[in-house]
Design an enzyme around this catalytic site. Structure first.
Site, PDB file in Angstrom:
ATOM      1  N   GLY A 212       8.321  62.393  29.604  1.00 46.36           N
ATOM      2  CA  GLY A 212       9.486  61.571  30.108  1.00 46.36           C
ATOM      3  C   GLY A 212       8.888  61.143  31.679  1.00 46.36           C
ATOM      4  N   THR A 223      11.196  70.032  33.042  1.00 47.53           N
ATOM      5  CA  THR A 223      12.188  69.569  31.769  1.00 47.53           C
ATOM      6  C   THR A 223      11.288  69.119  30.863  1.00 47.53           C
ATOM      7  OG1 THR A 223      12.523  67.185  32.431  1.00 47.53           O
ATOM      8  CG2 THR A 223      14.031  68.890  33.543  1.00 47.53           C
ATOM      9  N   ASN A 225      11.654  66.373  27.508  1.00 43.57           N
ATOM     10  CA  ASN A 225      12.251  65.275  27.173  1.00 43.57           C
ATOM     11  C   ASN A 225      12.436  65.184  25.901  1.00 43.57           C
ATOM     12  OD1 ASN A 225      13.600  62.899  28.374  1.00 43.57           O
ATOM     13  ND2 ASN A 225      11.935  61.982  27.223  1.00 43.57           N
ATOM     14  N   GLU A 270      17.268  65.886  28.705  1.00 42.31           N
ATOM     15  CA  GLU A 270      16.288  66.448  29.365  1.00 42.31           C
ATOM     16  C   GLU A 270      16.712  68.108  29.536  1.00 42.31           C
ATOM     17  OE1 GLU A 270      13.963  64.089  32.756  1.00 42.31           O
ATOM     18  OE2 GLU A 270      15.932  63.666  32.630  1.00 42.31           O
ATOM     19  N   TYR A 281       4.795  69.515  24.832  1.00 42.24           N
ATOM     20  CA  TYR A 281       4.928  67.957  24.506  1.00 42.24           C
ATOM     21  C   TYR A 281       4.292  67.854  22.837  1.00 42.24           C
ATOM     22  CZ  TYR A 281       5.311  66.744  29.399  1.00 42.24           C
ATOM     23  OH  TYR A 281       5.805  66.389  30.610  1.00 42.24           O
ATOM     24  N   ARG A 294      29.364  69.803  33.938  1.00 45.52           N
ATOM     25  CA  ARG A 294      30.018  68.780  34.659  1.00 45.52           C
ATOM     26  C   ARG A 294      29.457  67.134  34.030  1.00 45.52           C
ATOM     27  NH1 ARG A 294      25.546  66.395  37.672  1.00 45.52           N
ATOM     28  NH2 ARG A 294      23.870  67.841  37.966  1.00 45.52           N
ATOM     29  N   PHE A 299      23.651  61.161  42.966  1.00 46.72           N
ATOM     30  CA  PHE A 299      23.686  62.116  44.480  1.00 46.72           C
ATOM     31  C   PHE A 299      22.947  61.017  45.576  1.00 46.72           C
ATOM     32  CE2 PHE A 299      23.790  65.219  41.211  1.00 46.72           C
ATOM     33  CZ  PHE A 299      24.717  66.058  41.769  1.00 46.72           C
TER      34      PHE A 299
END
Length: 321
Positions: A212, A223, A225, A270, A281, A294, A299
């Site tokens: 990613g 993270t 991906n 992610e 990977y 959420r 942001f």
């Protein structure tokens, strides 16, 4: 004719699976059968399977599930894109097998098959193929050309040809009717806990870990991906998940979205795995959606994003523990 072990991708055959309309195995004659698409193999489907198994033991025949590949709507309405399936063919077979039925009749669905009359379906397939003793269908199931085969037709044929017929009413959770359609709608809306209640298990996505943007590691939250096998992906937002990778199971926080804080325009999936470190990977990864935390938010900058991620992780830990 039994399907070979590689007839369905990656599936190790333990129960009997056959995929032809001719030469049905002799030990499957006298079957108690249910017929349907069974996408998702939700709790309503599994209650039908339990009934079929109980009836099969009572009547002294095998319990058989008849389903179709590809999904009939993909053949009859190829213009509809994307077409959301809750389970891959392999997952569907594994879940049906877990119910304890004796065999699956995996019927190749085509326009020619769809053109069969309801009478031909019963006479040539159900009676000629399986010599059925009983058939159980859902309350809204229809079959045959022009959907001419319905509950009344099947019961009339049963009286004429000597097999029992049961029609199962819709299953509900509260006032919500459990159906594959309702589950798909819940997933697309991000209501993954509601989908899990209807499925009897969390909704899952599986695929390979791909490269990613690598921003997560720079923010302190590396993270993985995910490139999913399925088209059916929950709504954009952040979710508490459980993940399976490298032989282990981990709690995680998963984000679906376009990373608006960084101006991305392509959707990514992610997942930050808690208490995990390693290079994965190219490895297979499966995530199970437990609860939506959420929606997607843009942001003001990386600092605000990091603060929110910390809060998401804290909340996910509370949910998953």
């Amino acid at each position: 004719m039994l399907a070979p072990q590689n007839a369905v991708e990656g599936y190790e055959v333990l129960m009997k699976i056959f995929n032809t309309l001719q030469n049905v195995p002799p030990d499957l004659k006298g079957a108690v059968i249910t017929i349907g698409n069974f996408d998702g193999v939700h709790i309503g489907h599994r209650q039908i399977f339990e009934k079929v198994i109980a009836d099969a033991r009572r009547l002294g025949g095998p319990a058989v599930v008849m389903t179709f590949e590809p999904h009939p709507k993909q053949v009859l309405h190829p213009e509809r894109r994307p077409f959301y399936l809750i389970t891959t063919p392999t997952e569907k077979l594994r879940l049906i097998e877990a119910s304890g039925v004796d065999a699956v009749w995996l019927v190749p669905f085509s326009l020619d098959f769809a053109a069969r009359t309801a009478t031909s379906f019963v006479e040539d397939i159900l009676i000629g193929g399986l010599a059925i003793r009983k058939v159980t269908i859902g309350h809204d199931y229809t079959f045959g050309r022009g959907r001419e085969g319905n509950e009344a037709f099947l019961k009339a044929m049963g009286r004429k040809r000597g097999f029992e017929v049961d029609v199962v009413n819709a299953f509900k959770i509260g006032e919500t009717i459990i159906s594959s359609t309702a589950i798909r709608e819940a997933i697309l809306a991000g209501e993954v806990s509601q989908a899990a209640a209807m499925l009897g298990r969390p909704y899952n996505l599986a695929g390979r870990v791909v490269v990613g943007h690598r921003r997560g590691a720079g923010l302190g939250f590396p993270t993985a991906n995910l490139e999913p096998e399925k088209v059916l992906v929950p709504a954009r937002g952040v979710y508490a998940v459980r993940a399976r990778v490298s032989g282990g199971s981990y709690a995680g926080v998963l984000n679906i979205g376009e990373n608006p804080t960084f101006g991305d325009r392509r959707r990514s999936i992610e997942v930050h795995l808690l208490n995990f470190a390693g290079d994965i990977y190219g490895e297979p990864l499966e995530v199970q959606f437990i609860e939506r935390l959420r929606g997607e938010v843009k942001f003001d900058g990386p600092d605000a994003l990091v603060a929110q991620i910390r809060g998401d992780i804290d909340r996910a830990r509370q949910i998953l523990e």
